[in-house]
Enzyme design. Structure first.
Site, mmCIF file in Angstrom:
data_model
loop_
_atom_site.group_PDB
_atom_site.id
_atom_site.type_symbol
_atom_site.label_atom_id
_atom_site.label_comp_id
_atom_site.label_asym_id
_atom_site.label_seq_id
_atom_site.Cartn_x
_atom_site.Cartn_y
_atom_site.Cartn_z
ATOM 1 N N GLU A 76 38.785 24.456 -14.776
ATOM 2 C CA GLU A 76 37.756 25.464 -14.533
ATOM 3 C C GLU A 76 36.634 24.981 -13.598
ATOM 4 O O GLU A 76 35.517 25.491 -13.632
ATOM 5 C CB GLU A 76 37.174 25.944 -15.852
ATOM 6 C CG GLU A 76 38.173 26.749 -16.669
ATOM 7 C CD GLU A 76 37.512 27.430 -17.835
ATOM 8 O OE1 GLU A 76 37.368 28.665 -17.778
ATOM 9 O OE2 GLU A 76 37.129 26.735 -18.802
ATOM 10 N N HIS A 95 29.126 24.785 -18.378
ATOM 11 C CA HIS A 95 30.075 25.674 -19.052
ATOM 12 C C HIS A 95 30.403 25.079 -20.408
ATOM 13 O O HIS A 95 30.706 23.888 -20.525
ATOM 14 C CB HIS A 95 31.360 25.826 -18.235
ATOM 15 C CG HIS A 95 32.449 26.549 -18.984
ATOM 16 N ND1 HIS A 95 32.294 27.854 -19.412
ATOM 17 C CD2 HIS A 95 33.667 26.140 -19.418
ATOM 18 C CE1 HIS A 95 33.387 28.225 -20.056
ATOM 19 N NE2 HIS A 95 34.234 27.209 -20.084
ATOM 20 N N HIS A 97 31.547 26.080 -24.902
ATOM 21 C CA HIS A 97 32.111 26.998 -25.891
ATOM 22 C C HIS A 97 31.305 26.910 -27.185
ATOM 23 O O HIS A 97 31.863 26.936 -28.271
ATOM 24 C CB HIS A 97 33.579 26.651 -26.166
ATOM 25 C CG HIS A 97 34.386 26.404 -24.929
ATOM 26 N ND1 HIS A 97 35.181 25.297 -24.764
ATOM 27 C CD2 HIS A 97 34.507 27.126 -23.792
ATOM 28 C CE1 HIS A 97 35.773 25.346 -23.585
ATOM 29 N NE2 HIS A 97 35.371 26.440 -22.965
ATOM 30 N N HIS A 165 35.845 33.306 -25.020
ATOM 31 C CA HIS A 165 35.936 32.020 -24.329
ATOM 32 C C HIS A 165 34.700 31.149 -24.540
ATOM 33 O O HIS A 165 34.777 30.082 -25.110
ATOM 34 C CB HIS A 165 36.174 32.274 -22.836
ATOM 35 C CG HIS A 165 36.369 31.035 -22.022
ATOM 36 N ND1 HIS A 165 36.653 31.062 -20.691
ATOM 37 C CD2 HIS A 165 36.296 29.728 -22.346
ATOM 38 C CE1 HIS A 165 36.769 29.825 -20.217
ATOM 39 N NE2 HIS A 165 36.550 29.002 -21.220
#
Length: 244
Positions: A76, A95, A97, A165
């Site tokens: 990613e 980024h 989660h 996600h």
């Protein structure tokens, strides 16, 4: 220490902070724009954030291609390059989660800032759904097309959720991006708790507009700098524990 070495060191520290504050576990990543070439960025190879060292940092073009490095990159990485391509103001991207955020990406309840420390999130935290454009996928942003679509959804904001996600935040510095990632999760957890008690009184747009520069333009030892120093020590990376 050169500018690029200093940024690599800060990326390592940021990765350890994000792991220690439980924003990232074995997955998640943080990048920073190259200090000399704005069309490139720095990001670790595919390794758990808590294990990142300066030797793991790879230089990428904004299209996600590595510069003279054949080590395994994060799939990613396109999140980072496309956001920096779309937003010249973005210097760092996180980024993750983080668990507190996930419920807000799969329900009709938006995240709204409710604590002064969370004003950095801005007026709106949109949700990006890969299925809207790309149909059934593994929900990972694995191409520039997906990254560009996500960047369009984020717009000029500071944070966006990703349905099923996680989330991604941007900052004008590594310190700001880390702060935003941490307080996005703080706000999500507090909001979920407050909603159980009754109607929530959120920050007004005017309050948010006053809070953001107070954090970003703070003097040394205040704002993002103060939280950075605190999280560095919590992660065991104080003056007596140099970064590997």
């Amino acid at each position: 220490m050169s500018d690029i070495e200093s940024l690599k060191n800060d990326l390592v520290i940021a990765s350890r902070i994000l792991a220690n504050e439980e924003i990232c576990d074995a997955f998640g990543h943080i990048s920073v724009r190259h200090p000399v070439d704005p069309d490139r960025f720095l990001l670790a190879r595919a390794v758990a954030p808590e294990l990142v060292t300066s030797d793991d940092i790879i230089e990428f073009n904004l299209d996600g291609t590595a510069v003279c490095d054949d080590r395994k990159p994060f799939l990613e990485r396109f999140i980072h390059g496309t956001l920096m391509a779309a937003r010249p103001d973005v210097q760092s991207v996180v980024h993750s989660h983080s668990r507190g955020v996930i419920p807000f990406g799969i329900t009709d309840t938006p995240i709204r800032p409710l604590l002064h420390s969370c004003g950095v999130l801005g007026h709106d935290v949109p949700v990006w759904d890969a299925g809207d454009v790309f149909g059934d996928t593994n929900l990972l942003i694995s191409s520039n097309d997906m990254g560009a679509d996500f960047a369009a959804r984020l717009g000029n904001g500071r944070a966006a959720l990703m349905r099923g996600h996680g989330s991604t935040v941007v900052g004008r510095s590594i310190q700001e991006a880390v702060y935003t990632a941490v307080y996005l999760d703080v706000n999500a957890q507090l909001q979920a708790e407050a909603m159980q008690l009754g109607k929530v009184k959120y920050l007004t747009d005017g309050e948010i507009d006053l809070i953001q520069p107070r954090l970003g333009d703070a003097k040394p030892g205040e704002g993002y700098d103060r939280t950075w120093q605190y999280w560095v020590r919590r992660a065991g990376l104080g003056p007596d524990a140099p970064v590997p």
